[in-house]
Scaffold this motif. Structure first.
Motif, PDB file in Angstrom:
ATOM      1  N   MET A   1       0.836  -1.167   0.000  1.00 22.84           N
ATOM      2  CA  MET A   1       0.000   0.000   0.000  1.00 22.84           C
ATOM      3  C   MET A   1       0.885   1.236   0.000  1.00 22.84           C
ATOM      4  N   GLU A   2       0.548   2.188  -0.810  1.00 23.08           N
ATOM      5  CA  GLU A   2       1.347   3.404  -0.885  1.00 23.08           C
ATOM      6  C   GLU A   2       1.115   4.268   0.345  1.00 23.08           C
ATOM      7  N   THR A   3       2.184   4.896   0.803  1.00 24.22           N
ATOM      8  CA  THR A   3       2.048   5.773   1.963  1.00 24.22           C
ATOM      9  C   THR A   3       2.548   7.179   1.659  1.00 24.22           C
ATOM     10  N   SER A   4       2.694   7.523   0.375  1.00 23.49           N
ATOM     11  CA  SER A   4       3.147   8.872   0.027  1.00 23.49           C
ATOM     12  C   SER A   4       2.028   9.861   0.339  1.00 23.49           C
ATOM     13  N   PRO A   5       2.389  11.118   0.621  1.00 27.64           N
ATOM     14  CA  PRO A   5       1.373  12.109   0.998  1.00 27.64           C
ATOM     15  C   PRO A   5       0.328  12.358  -0.087  1.00 27.64           C
ATOM     16  N   ASP A   6       0.711  12.163  -1.358  1.00 24.82           N
ATOM     17  CA  ASP A   6      -0.217  12.432  -2.452  1.00 24.82           C
ATOM     18  C   ASP A   6      -1.135  11.252  -2.761  1.00 24.82           C
ATOM     19  N   ALA A   7      -0.776  10.064  -2.294  1.00 24.09           N
ATOM     20  CA  ALA A   7      -1.581   8.870  -2.564  1.00 24.09           C
ATOM     21  C   ALA A   7      -2.881   8.951  -1.771  1.00 24.09           C
ATOM     22  N   PRO A   8      -3.975   8.455  -2.358  1.00 24.69           N
ATOM     23  CA  PRO A   8      -5.234   8.450  -1.605  1.00 24.69           C
ATOM     24  C   PRO A   8      -5.109   7.524  -0.393  1.00 24.69           C
ATOM     25  N   LYS A   9      -5.745   7.913   0.658  1.00 24.19           N
ATOM     26  CA  LYS A   9      -5.678   7.122   1.894  1.00 24.19           C
ATOM     27  C   LYS A   9      -6.507   5.845   1.717  1.00 24.19           C
ATOM     28  N   PRO A  10      -5.964   4.710   2.176  1.00 28.06           N
ATOM     29  CA  PRO A  10      -6.713   3.450   2.021  1.00 28.06           C
ATOM     30  C   PRO A  10      -7.930   3.415   2.943  1.00 28.06           C
ATOM     31  N   THR A  11      -8.934   2.730   2.475  1.00 27.63           N
ATOM     32  CA  THR A  11     -10.141   2.534   3.277  1.00 27.63           C
ATOM     33  C   THR A  11      -9.977   1.248   4.087  1.00 27.63           C
ATOM     34  N   ALA A  12     -10.909   1.004   4.985  1.00 26.78           N
ATOM     35  CA  ALA A  12     -10.880  -0.232   5.771  1.00 26.78           C
ATOM     36  C   ALA A  12     -10.949  -1.442   4.832  1.00 26.78           C
ATOM     37  N   LYS A  13     -11.752  -1.330   3.765  1.00 26.85           N
ATOM     38  CA  LYS A  13     -11.850  -2.432   2.798  1.00 26.85           C
ATOM     39  C   LYS A  13     -10.531  -2.669   2.091  1.00 26.85           C
ATOM     40  N   ASP A  14      -9.811  -1.594   1.761  1.00 24.53           N
ATOM     41  CA  ASP A  14      -8.503  -1.721   1.112  1.00 24.53           C
ATOM     42  C   ASP A  14      -7.509  -2.429   2.026  1.00 24.53           C
ATOM     43  N   ILE A  15      -7.495  -2.012   3.285  1.00 26.95           N
ATOM     44  CA  ILE A  15      -6.564  -2.598   4.250  1.00 26.95           C
ATOM     45  C   ILE A  15      -6.898  -4.068   4.465  1.00 26.95           C
ATOM     46  N   ALA A  16      -8.188  -4.361   4.636  1.00 29.21           N
ATOM     47  CA  ALA A  16      -8.609  -5.750   4.827  1.00 29.21           C
ATOM     48  C   ALA A  16      -8.246  -6.599   3.612  1.00 29.21           C
ATOM     49  N   ALA A  17      -8.445  -6.061   2.411  1.00 32.18           N
ATOM     50  CA  ALA A  17      -8.132  -6.804   1.182  1.00 32.18           C
ATOM     51  C   ALA A  17      -6.649  -7.132   1.103  1.00 32.18           C
ATOM     52  N   LYS A  18      -5.794  -6.171   1.493  1.00 33.14           N
ATOM     53  CA  LYS A  18      -4.348  -6.404   1.472  1.00 33.14           C
ATOM     54  C   LYS A  18      -3.976  -7.564   2.385  1.00 33.14           C
ATOM     55  N   PHE A  19      -4.481  -7.543   3.625  1.00 32.37           N
ATOM     56  CA  PHE A  19      -4.151  -8.617   4.564  1.00 32.37           C
ATOM     57  C   PHE A  19      -4.811  -9.930   4.159  1.00 32.37           C
ATOM     58  N   ARG A  20      -6.040  -9.871   3.616  1.00 31.31           N
ATOM     59  CA  ARG A  20      -6.720 -11.078   3.143  1.00 31.31           C
ATOM     60  C   ARG A  20      -5.880 -11.776   2.075  1.00 31.31           C
ATOM     61  N   ASP A  21      -5.364 -10.986   1.130  1.00 37.40           N
ATOM     62  CA  ASP A  21      -4.520 -11.543   0.068  1.00 37.40           C
ATOM     63  C   ASP A  21      -3.248 -12.159   0.642  1.00 37.40           C
ATOM     64  N   GLU A  22      -2.642 -11.470   1.602  1.00 38.96           N
ATOM     65  CA  GLU A  22      -1.418 -11.991   2.214  1.00 38.96           C
ATOM     66  C   GLU A  22      -1.682 -13.293   2.975  1.00 38.96           C
ATOM     67  N   ILE A  23      -2.811 -13.365   3.650  1.00 40.58           N
ATOM     68  CA  ILE A  23      -3.163 -14.575   4.404  1.00 40.58           C
ATOM     69  C   ILE A  23      -3.464 -15.720   3.443  1.00 40.58           C
ATOM     70  N   ASN A  24      -4.284 -15.451   2.428  1.00 39.28           N
ATOM     71  CA  ASN A  24      -4.673 -16.499   1.480  1.00 39.28           C
ATOM     72  C   ASN A  24      -3.504 -16.995   0.642  1.00 39.28           C
ATOM     73  N   SER A  25      -2.533 -16.127   0.377  1.00 36.91           N
ATOM     74  CA  SER A  25      -1.376 -16.534  -0.423  1.00 36.91           C
ATOM     75  C   SER A  25      -0.322 -17.247   0.419  1.00 36.91           C
ATOM     76  N   GLY A  26      -0.484 -17.240   1.737  1.00 38.50           N
ATOM     77  CA  GLY A  26       0.489 -17.884   2.607  1.00 38.50           C
ATOM     78  C   GLY A  26       1.621 -16.963   3.030  1.00 38.50           C
ATOM     79  N   LYS A  27       1.579 -15.721   2.586  1.00 38.01           N
ATOM     80  CA  LYS A  27       2.621 -14.760   2.976  1.00 38.01           C
ATOM     81  C   LYS A  27       2.569 -14.505   4.483  1.00 38.01           C
ATOM     82  N   ARG A  28       1.370 -14.540   5.047  1.00 36.16           N
ATOM     83  CA  ARG A  28       1.198 -14.442   6.506  1.00 36.16           C
ATOM     84  C   ARG A  28       0.649 -15.778   6.980  1.00 36.16           C
ATOM     85  N   GLU A  29       1.451 -16.482   7.747  1.00 35.21           N
ATOM     86  CA  GLU A  29       1.106 -17.836   8.196  1.00 35.21           C
ATOM     87  C   GLU A  29       0.266 -17.799   9.467  1.00 35.21           C
TER      88      GLU A  29
END
Length: 127
Positions: A1-29
């Motif tokens: 997720m981008e954290t630059s000042p100009d990037a749009p701020k992520p929503t709760a759904k965006d944050i959840a989707a990022k972690f969901r993908d990491e969990i489902n892919s096995g990146k987070r065990e």
């Protein structure tokens, strides 16, 4: 997720989707700790409530467990839902309800087996 000042701020759904993908892919065990909500909110430049809502979505999906004072952890998918400390209250209630239904179905199956043995043992009436 981008954290630059100009990037749009992520929503709760965006944050959840990022972690969901990491969990489902096995990146987070299973057992892996997610970043502290306050730290992640500050890092992403969002409100604490946004991260808490994201973690709440993941908890409601049965992907993570939250433990008061310890943090949020990736749930072990082999453990039955609702049985671990920190499980979503919805999943805990659902697990209890399913256990009750399972018990009732088991009793009905046993009654059906007895009835089939009784009926199967009878000879049809003579005509």
């Amino acid at each position: 997720m981008e954290t630059s000042p100009d990037a749009p701020k992520p929503t709760a759904k965006d944050i959840a989707a990022k972690f969901r993908d990491e969990i489902n892919s096995g990146k987070r065990e299973p057992g892996a700790r997610l970043p502290a909500a306050r730290h992640l909110a500050k890092e992403l430049g969002v409100q604490l409530m946004t991260v808490q809502n994201a973690y709440g979505h993941l908890r409601d999906e049965g992907l993570v467990l939250s433990q008061q004072g310890r943090g949020t952890f990736v749930r072990n998918p082999s453990a039955p839902l609702g049985t671990e400390p920190g499980s979503s209250p919805a999943f805990t209630a659902l697990a209890q309800e399913l256990n009750t239904i399972h018990g009732a179905l088991q009793l009905l199956g046993e009654r059906l087996d007895r009835l089939e043995r009784i009926v199967g043992g009878e000879t049809p009436p003579a005509r």
